[in-house]
Write a protein that holds these residues in place. Sequence first.
Motif, mmCIF file in Angstrom:
data_model
loop_
_atom_site.group_PDB
_atom_site.id
_atom_site.type_symbol
_atom_site.label_atom_id
_atom_site.label_comp_id
_atom_site.label_asym_id
_atom_site.label_seq_id
_atom_site.Cartn_x
_atom_site.Cartn_y
_atom_site.Cartn_z
ATOM 1 N N LEU A 248 0.188 6.314 -9.212
ATOM 2 C CA LEU A 248 -0.103 5.219 -8.278
ATOM 3 C C LEU A 248 -0.173 3.887 -9.022
ATOM 4 C CD1 LEU A 248 -2.762 7.009 -6.049
ATOM 5 C CD2 LEU A 248 -0.528 6.168 -5.269
ATOM 6 N N VAL B 188 -8.154 8.873 -5.508
ATOM 7 C CA VAL B 188 -7.511 10.182 -5.530
ATOM 8 C C VAL B 188 -8.567 11.223 -5.157
ATOM 9 C CG1 VAL B 188 -6.347 11.889 -6.997
ATOM 10 C CG2 VAL B 188 -5.892 9.440 -7.320
ATOM 11 N N GLY C 37 -3.949 10.813 -2.446
ATOM 12 C CA GLY C 37 -4.371 9.567 -3.068
ATOM 13 C C GLY C 37 -3.688 8.389 -2.400
ATOM 14 N N TYR C 38 -4.189 7.210 -2.694
ATOM 15 C CA TYR C 38 -3.609 5.987 -2.143
ATOM 16 C C TYR C 38 -3.968 4.824 -3.043
ATOM 17 C CZ TYR C 38 -8.321 5.204 -0.510
ATOM 18 O OH TYR C 38 -9.676 5.033 -0.469
ATOM 19 N N ALA C 39 -3.232 3.747 -2.887
ATOM 20 C CA ALA C 39 -3.486 2.558 -3.693
ATOM 21 C C ALA C 39 -2.960 1.342 -2.950
ATOM 22 C CB ALA C 39 -2.819 2.677 -5.055
ATOM 23 N N TYR D 154 0.846 -1.191 0.000
ATOM 24 C CA TYR D 154 0.000 0.000 0.000
ATOM 25 C C TYR D 154 0.877 1.235 0.000
ATOM 26 C CZ TYR D 154 -4.447 -2.314 0.580
ATOM 27 O OH TYR D 154 -5.581 -3.058 0.349
ATOM 28 N N LEU D 155 0.449 2.258 -0.741
ATOM 29 C CA LEU D 155 1.210 3.488 -0.808
ATOM 30 C C LEU D 155 0.279 4.677 -0.872
ATOM 31 C CD1 LEU D 155 2.243 4.161 -4.387
ATOM 32 C CD2 LEU D 155 1.544 1.872 -3.799
ATOM 33 N N VAL D 156 0.827 5.841 -0.535
ATOM 34 C CA VAL D 156 0.070 7.083 -0.621
ATOM 35 C C VAL D 156 0.781 8.019 -1.594
ATOM 36 C CG1 VAL D 156 -0.946 6.935 1.687
ATOM 37 C CG2 VAL D 156 1.236 8.122 1.372
ATOM 38 N N ALA D 157 0.002 8.918 -2.157
ATOM 39 C CA ALA D 157 0.539 10.017 -2.974
ATOM 40 C C ALA D 157 0.332 11.286 -2.165
ATOM 41 C CB ALA D 157 -0.207 10.101 -4.304
ATOM 42 N N ILE E 211 -7.684 1.938 -5.349
ATOM 43 C CA ILE E 211 -6.949 3.116 -5.818
ATOM 44 C C ILE E 211 -7.933 4.278 -5.766
ATOM 45 C CG2 ILE E 211 -7.398 2.611 -8.248
ATOM 46 C CD1 ILE E 211 -4.579 3.796 -8.843
#
Length: 152
Positions: free
Chosen positions: A82, A69, A51-53, A40-43, A67
């Motif tokens: 992402l 935003v 955002g995240y995914a 998992y990651l964030v923008a 996903i």
Amino acid sequence: MTAEDLPAVMEIERATFPADAWSEAMLRGELRDQPRTRHYLVAEMGERVVGYAGLAVAADQADVQTIAVLAAHRRAGVGAALMDALLAEAVRRGATSVFLEVRADNPPAQAMYERFGFRRLGLRRRYYEDGTDAITMTKDLGSERPDAEREQ
């Protein structure tokens, strides 16, 4: 993504998926499986999560779990960045294909996935809480794996 990101992520989750948002407990469960089977990651823009995914990988199959935003940051490349990161992680983990579900009433998301080379696979009727169908999509990663040239 870490547990510290969850307040901002939950805000985006609820705004993006009001009818079927994941609970914070569900996302915490996903984070507990990092890095074993989840990624998992964030923008961020500045200090703000926009955002995240998330990705699940088991053996040679990957699944885009989510996903999203913030509306004010859509169509600015955040979702594409992402998705690039998720696909790179899937390749890094040895996945040969990626699957996802997308709401049938979300043409912009479907178009983005098609730009990334996903193709429609099928339909899951009434998949979402509000009764909306899900379109299943898949992408073959065979040609994107670093060892793909040696196998040909």
